[in-house]
Design an enzyme around this catalytic site. Structure first.
Site, short mmCIF file in Angstrom:
data_model
loop_
_atom_site.label_atom_id
_atom_site.label_comp_id
_atom_site.label_asym_id
_atom_site.label_seq_id
_atom_site.Cartn_x
_atom_site.Cartn_y
_atom_site.Cartn_z
N CYS A 1 0.81 -1.22 0.00
CA CYS A 1 0.00 0.00 0.00
C CYS A 1 0.84 1.27 0.00
CB CYS A 1 -0.97 -0.02 1.17
SG CYS A 1 -2.14 -1.39 1.03
N CYS B 1 -13.56 0.88 7.99
CA CYS B 1 -12.75 0.40 6.86
C CYS B 1 -12.85 1.37 5.68
CB CYS B 1 -13.25 -0.96 6.39
SG CYS B 1 -13.29 -2.18 7.70
N LYS C 1 -10.21 6.74 4.35
CA LYS C 1 -11.59 6.49 4.79
C LYS C 1 -12.59 7.13 3.83
CE LYS C 1 -13.91 5.43 7.66
NZ LYS C 1 -14.88 4.64 6.88
N HIS D 1 -9.21 3.90 -1.35
CA HIS D 1 -7.82 3.45 -1.36
C HIS D 1 -7.51 2.63 -2.61
CE1 HIS D 1 -3.96 2.16 -0.19
NE2 HIS D 1 -4.28 1.12 0.57
#
Lengths: 398, 467
Positions: free
Chosen positions: A90, A212, A342, A346
């Site tokens: 990531c 998440c 958030k 992502h």
């Protein structure tokens, strides 16, 4: 030549697509939009680019493109320039920027491009989230591990150790959704309440759905040049300088949860990457010396741990930090004024480049109602794998 | 003197209760409580549990393993060799798969005894393990039983139950049968197969044994007849003229159901754990003829009491929460299709690690690591390791209930567990009440079917609460 990156590389142009479920756009569209926005911002064309780096985490995992340097050349007609793809979980987008910066700092190139892009929503969210861990990886070890699961497992231990709870995590979600509500390019632009977060369906207990980040498409581009050329050649009065950048691989991918020395209370990768970046940037008290930060809030617990690992507060004080409003817009150190992962979502390869782009905009005072007034120094952080790799940038206005 | 040295059993955690079946089908024995293998169990994994319960964690020193089942996961490829690896038997051990008849359990016992007596194996392990198939809503659904039993045979002073005699005979008889691939057991005319199959054949088996040994009915303290149900068990004992006190009023089949090839050994293990020195025990296997085995408890018989047997398993059993979960667990309804990656070459080259749970202890710094790296993660020394088996028990350091991966439970609990004796292991938790999972909880290892990636069985270890 001095060691470290400080003062050597300037960021003269950034661009980001809208982040979201971009069913009408291809990977190619995302790359073109982000990059041409950055070209315009920098006042250059593709002809000025001498080399480029593409950050794309897992092209064949959910899409079909972005597999190597030629995928970027193809989208942008950058033939026959030197381009490579980088992938580092990531932190991938930030890794593209880091490699681009190293290319400039080495003296090899004067002006380069870093693009982060990920087209995740060609498959359902479950296809990307679950398939990576259930259908791939080692046939036996860690089977049953998922991305949210490998962070939730820290929340359990953190709660046990420090007496924190789900409500502390909810504070992070509420703050970042508030910030995201002001970001026209965020995936989610809606404020939420503590009650909504607490009542949301469980994903990986103790994390619920609002703890998440979503599964998202997006791309971001950053144009870097030799610091001494920013004004002289590209005519920039205001630009951004890289003061420090650190990268640390502090755990493995499969064996992180097997490591008896891992306390599951924070990420050594973040601590070490920030140590490297702070040293180059001459930062000794990050809370006081940094004005705005974008940190890796893939899950709410992660942001709490990031505060502590980045040295904003001591271990165990993360929940109080967010609750006090210190990390909210107007607070002592606003964190994730973009809305963070958030709210922005992502797209894995894009996120790190998006962070650099958003922080550059903060330092140049372009963020409108999200603007942190007088922001002069910014910190960007990404965290990858099960918390095994982290990248940290310190940026400042020239 | 040759006979049983160790004994153990595994009967699954979950029970399908009569009430759950009646709630769906409107019929079914309301008192039934049928042990059902969990979604991550098969006869290999249950056999491993039973053998570890009999022989202990690691260093099970046998020279032969006979694995008996009519429901083994592999029709082609050794099932016994998987058991041998997971139970950490020596690579020099002879392994054999036996099946084809519900008599396979007692047949395996006989073959193993012959091997011990002939000196080809100083110690031999016998496992009988079954998952009994039944169509949803059929009477068999509540009448059959899943489970496994294991005994280790040897000679000398350690023998806890001497096998004094075995009598076998054969007579082809179609009573119950199953063609490979079929999802149920078929039966002939009920009256005919009970009277002429089970009762007549078993009576002949026992008469044969008594005649061969000269033993009288009064000599035998415990009579354990293979029978498909409690009534047939009692009817066979009555027909043979055994005194009522010599056979159980509630045999295992009455309490749990018909465990097929595993039934005689399960009953035997239970009886051995309750036996007194000097007692004679008779156990029979049935199927196109029969095997009758006469044992005598020695003064070492008490050594078997501590093992986990049927009583221990029954003590921790739980009703499965609903019938739908049962259907899911047994793949009786279509589930989510997964394309899980696996590779025979990965499984093969890492088998000592993943099947036998061998960790590495660094010779330079003493650090215990699993999975073992080439370069020590503590001191950077390269390739200086002693192989050390991980402990069977540990404590939860942290955990998560993860709702994303597909599972009949609705979620998978993943835990990081600090193992007794060193090392840390991360993996799935199974067979537990949710409340039992907390930081610091004592766990133990259980061998399970992880998935069927690439079409074959991928086995690995999971945790469950230690009892």
């Amino acid at each position: 030549m001095s060691k470290g990156i400080a003062g050597k590389v300037a960021i003269i142009g950034v661009g980001t697509t809208k982040f979201g479920e971009l069913f009408e756009q291809t990977y190619n569209d995302l790359v073109v939009e982000a990059t041409f926005e950055a070209y315009d911002d920098a006042g250059i064309t593709g002809n000025d680019i001498e080399a480029a780096w593409l950050g794309c985490y897992l092209p064949l995992g959910w899409g079909y493109d972005g597999t190597g340097g030629p995928a970027l050349a193809e989208s942008l007609n950058l033939y026959p320039k030197p381009i490579s793809r980088v992938s580092n979980y990531c932190t991938t987008g930030m890794e593209a920027v880091r490699n681009a910066a190293l290319g400039v700092a080495s003296g090899m190139y004067d002006c380069v491009l870093a693009v982060g892009a990920e087209k995740m929503r060609e498959v359902p969210p479950r296809g990307s989230l679950v398939a990576q861990h259930v259908e791939r990886l080692h046939p036996l070890f860690g089977k049953g591990r998922t991305a949210p699961g490998s962070f939730a497992i820290l929340a359990t231990r953190y709660f046990e150790e420090f007496g924190a709870g789900k409500k502390d995590l909810a504070e992070v979600a509420v703050k970042n959704h508030y910030h995201g509500s002001m970001n026209p390019k965020a995936h989610f632009r809606k404020e939420i309440t503590i009650e909504q977060v607490m009542k949301a369906p469980p994903v990986t207990e103790p994390l619920g759905i609002y703890d998440c980040c979503p599964t998202t498409d997006g791309a971001a581009a950053v144009i870097l040049c030799r610091a001494d050329l920013a004004e002289k050649r590209f005519g920039k009065k205001d630009y951004v300088l890289i003061d420090g950048m650190g990268l640390s691989c502090a755990n493995g991918y499969i064996n992180t949860q097997f490591n008896p020395r891992f306390d599951f209370l924070g990420f050594e990768a973040t601590t070490e990457a920030s140590r490297q970046a702070y040293e180059q940037a001459g930062i000794t008290n990050p809370l006081q010396e940094i004005d705005v930060a974008e940190v890796h809030d893939c899950f709410t617990i992660t942001e709490i741990l990031n505060y502590e690992d980045l040295g904003f507060v001591k271990k165990g004080e993360g929940p109080a930090f967010v609750k006090s409003g210190a990390s909210r817009l107007g607070g002592e150190l606003p964190v994730n004024t973009s809305g963070g992962l958030k709210s922005c979502g992502h797209p894995i390869g894009a996120t790190g480049a998006r962070v650099i782009a958003n922080l550059s905009e903060q330092l140049l005072g372009r963020c409108g109602e999200r603007q942190v007034k007088g922001a002069k120094r910014a910190l960007g952080h990404t965290l990858g794998g099960p918390g095994s790799v982290s990248s940290v940038f310190v940026l400042s206005k020239n | 003197m040759a006979g049983i040295i160790n004994a153990g059993a595994h009967i699954p955690f979950y029970r399908l209760e009569g009430a759950a079946v009646r709630g769906v089908w409107g019929a079914g024995n309301p008192k039934a409580s049928r042990p059902i293998a969990s979604f991550d169990e098969d006869t290999i994994t249950m056999g491993v549990e039973a053998l570890i319960n009999a022989g202990g964690w690691g260093n099970i020193n046998v020279e032969a393993l006979y694995f008996a089942s009519t429901s083994a996961p592999y029709a082609e490829k050794s099932n016994a060799a998987v058991v041998a690896a997971a139970a950490d038997l020596p690579e020099s051990a002879f392994t054999a798969d036996m099946g084809g008849s519900l008599r396979a359990g007692t047949s395996a016992l006989r073959v193993a005894l012959d091997a011990v007596r002939a000196g080809s194996a100083s110690r031999a392990a016998v496992i009988a393990s079954e998952i009994r198939p039944a169509r949803p809503g059929s009477p068999d659904e509540l009448a059959l039983c899943d489970g496994a039993a294991a005994v280790i045979l040897g000679e000398g002073d350690d023998v806890a139950a001497e096998i004094e005699a075995i009598y076998s005979w054969n007579e082809d008889f179609i009573d119950r049968w199953r063609i490979p691939g079929e999802d149920r057991v078929s039966s002939g005319d009920a009256k005919f197969i009970l009277d002429y199959g089970y009762i007549r054949q078993t009576a002949a088996t026992v008469e044969g044994l008594l005649k061969k040994t000269g033993a009288t009915r009064e000599d035998i303290a415990r009579v354990l007849i293979y029978a498909p149900d409690a009534r047939t068990h009692a009817a066979t004992c009555r027909k043979l003229g055994f005194p009522a006190e010599s056979y159980p009023d509630q045999p295992l089949v009455a309490r749990m159901g018909d465990a097929g090839a595993a039934a005689p050994l399960l009953s035997l293990v239970e009886a051995l754990q309750g036996a007194e020195p000097g007692e004679h025990i008779l156990v029979t296997g049935h199927g196109s003829g029969g095997d009758a085995i006469l044992l005598r408890a020695t003064d070492k018989i008490a050594s078997l009491k501590e093992s986990r047997g049927p009583a221990w398993c029954a003590g921790r059993a739980r009703p499965i929460s609903n019938y739908g979960k049962y259907l899911n667990s047994r793949k009786l309804v279509p589930g989510e299709e997964l394309r899980i990656f696996s590779s025979p070459s990965i499984l093969w080259k890492e088998a000592r690690q993943s099947m036998r749970l061998m960790a590495g202890k660094c010779r330079s710094c003493g650090d215990l690591q699993f999975p073992r790296q080439r370069v020590c993660t503590n001191c950077n020394t390269r390739d200086e390791w002693d192989e050390v088996k991980l402990g069977q028990h540990g404590k939860i350091y942290t955990f998560v209930h993860d709702h994303l991966p597909p599972s009949p439970e609705g979620y998978i609990t993943m835990a990081t567990v600090d193992m007794e004796g060193g090392g840390r292991l991360y993996g799935q938790v199974t067979d537990c009440d949710r409340d039992a999972i907390r930081v610091g909880a004592e766990m133990e290892m259980t061998f399970r079917l992880l998935h069927q990636g690439e079409g074959y069985y991928n086995y690995y270890w999971k945790f469950r609460p230690a009892s």
